[in-house]
Design an enzyme around this catalytic site. Structure first.
Site, PDB file in Angstrom:
ATOM      1  N   HIS A 120     -27.199  17.230 -37.554  1.00 39.95           N
ATOM      2  CA  HIS A 120     -26.002  17.885 -38.103  1.00 39.95           C
ATOM      3  C   HIS A 120     -24.823  16.940 -38.223  1.00 39.95           C
ATOM      4  CE1 HIS A 120     -23.935  18.310 -34.108  1.00 39.95           C
ATOM      5  NE2 HIS A 120     -25.174  18.322 -33.656  1.00 39.95           N
ATOM      6  N   CYS A 140     -29.409  17.517 -29.718  1.00 44.78           N
ATOM      7  CA  CYS A 140     -29.443  17.408 -31.175  1.00 44.78           C
ATOM      8  C   CYS A 140     -28.916  16.044 -31.610  1.00 44.78           C
ATOM      9  CB  CYS A 140     -28.627  18.527 -31.805  1.00 44.78           C
ATOM     10  SG  CYS A 140     -29.342  20.171 -31.548  1.00 44.78           S
TER      11      CYS A 140
END
Length: 419
Positions: free
Chosen positions: A319, A338
């Site tokens: 992201h 992440c």
């Protein structure tokens, strides 16, 4: 008591003079034998830097490639020879050496850079830090993922004073990883996240077409090794905080600041789907873990403008981030597992290349609306999260990175959490 690599090497300068001069004759003989070795010509032709133009550290050859296996095998052969002949000298880690400095330690620095192939032996011996040493040190720094500023600082000394024997072992360990990862078909187009390097490669037809700086998981919240396919892009995503972050981050924040959720546009969603009042929750307990925490799209959203999805059992994804300044950190291990991607819109444009009606202009226009938009990728792109801390892609350039998660099994390669 465990002594971290960084702490150990911080005291290297104090011990280096004694260790260097105590074994001066032996060390000199070993170094001279390396420099004067008749066998060194083959390595010099392939691996040594020229005096004024070193081999290119940056390459369009991907790390995940069968060719990388052969290059790592060649590097192992050379590092075995260097190790057998005594390795390289320790450079005292107590001085700032840079262009223009004249200091006896510059001779040790020259010898160190010559043995590893960053400085040609034709540059000679001198206490002067000249342009040849400057170029060689920058090459060394680039090979180790350090800012190539030509100045000997904490991180440069730490990387430089890891022994040749340990570097050889690191190459041998990572050769197995590269062999395993490249044993099957990777696909004509794929994305590779190299965790210890905190870098991303987008590869097409055997060539790196995009390279991105990344931020990966903290030591206690590690990014997993995995294989999947990128099947969805979300523009202006909602962020749903995982329970681990709720427990470790959000609940403590709410105890300190009762307005934390409101300040960050985070809504509290009850199990029945209705929005709940944060003031009705007992934040001194784990009661909040029963709720869903959803952050609205926008500039302060934890994922900023883009989320890259792929099926996996670890519930991780790639992201964007509103904290762009983190990409300039030397140690980019800040996430909860992440992967944050610098210049993520370039990567998304490449991923969506074959998806109709989603060119760069459309992506940018949609982001400006700040409305959540899900896009199915027409041809899902393979993605590989890998853990490769030492490699070579040719041109005689061998790369090393810190063993951030301690998977190489040598403490000296691990980063210090005390920094």
């Amino acid at each position: 008591m465990k002594t971290s690599r960084r702490i150990f090497l911080a005291g290297a300068g104090a011990a280096a003079a004694a260790s260097t001069f105590a074994g001066a004759a032996r060390a000199q003989n070993l170094i001279d034998s390396i420099i004067n070795s008749s066998r060194r010509g083959a390595w010099g032709d392939q691996f040594d830097a020229q005096i004024s133009e070193a081999g290119e550290v940056s390459s369009t050859r991907p790390i995940l490639s069968p060719e990388t296996v052969r290059h790592v095998e060649s590097a192992i052969a050379e590092y075995s020879r260097i190790t057998a002949q005594g390795g390289w000298p320790v450079v005292p880690a107590n001085k700032k050496l840079q262009l223009g400095v004249i200091d006896p330690d510059v001779e040790l620095l020259r010898r160190r850079l010559m043995v590893s192939g960053d400085l040609s032996t034709q540059a000679g011996m001198s206490p002067a830090f000249d342009s040849y040493v400057d170029a060689a040190l920058k090459r060394f720094q680039a090979r180790h993922g350090l800012p190539a500023d030509g100045v000997t600082g904490h991180y440069t000394y730490s990387a430089m004073n890891v022994s040749a024997r340990i570097r050889l072992g690191q190459l041998e360990t990572n050769l197995g990883r590269v062999r395993e990862q490249t044993s099957g078909s990777l696909g004509n187009r794929f994305v590779m996240v190299n965790i210890p390097a905190a870098e991303i490669e987008a590869v097409e037809n055997g060539r790196v077409v995009l390279r991105h700086t990344a931020i990966v998981g903290k030591i206690d919240r590690q990014t997993p090794v995995l294989t999947s396919k990128i099947n969805e892009i979300i523009l202006n995503p909602y962020w749903n905080a995982p329970v681990s972050i709720v427990r470790k981050d959000i609940i403590p924040e709410m105890r300190r600041n009762p307005n934390y959720l409101a300040d960050n546009n985070i809504r509290l969603i009850a199990p029945d789907g209705t929005e709940a009042d944060p003031m009705a929750v007992n934040w001194s307990t784990d009661e909040a873990t029963k709720y869903r925490f959803r952050q609205d799209p926008g500039r302060i959203n934890a994922m900023a403008t883009v989320k890259i999805n792929f099926p996996n059992s670890h519930a991780v994804y790639m992201h964007d981030t509103p904290q762009k300044q983190l990409f300039t950190d030397q140690e980019r291990f800040h996430s909860s597992g992440c992967v944050r991607v610098q210049n993520v819109r370039d990567l998304v444009t490449w991923i969506l290349r074959d998806t109709p009606n989603w060119d760069r202009r459309t992506i940018e226009t949609t982001i400006q609306t700040e409305e959540d938009k899900r896009i199915s990728v027409a041809n899902p792109v393979p993605v590989y999260f890998t853990y490769i801390s030492a490699w070579s892609t040719g041109s005689g350039v061998v790369h090393f990175r810190d063993d951030i998660y301690g998977r190489d099994g040598v403490e000296e390669l691990q980063i210090s959490t005390a920094l």
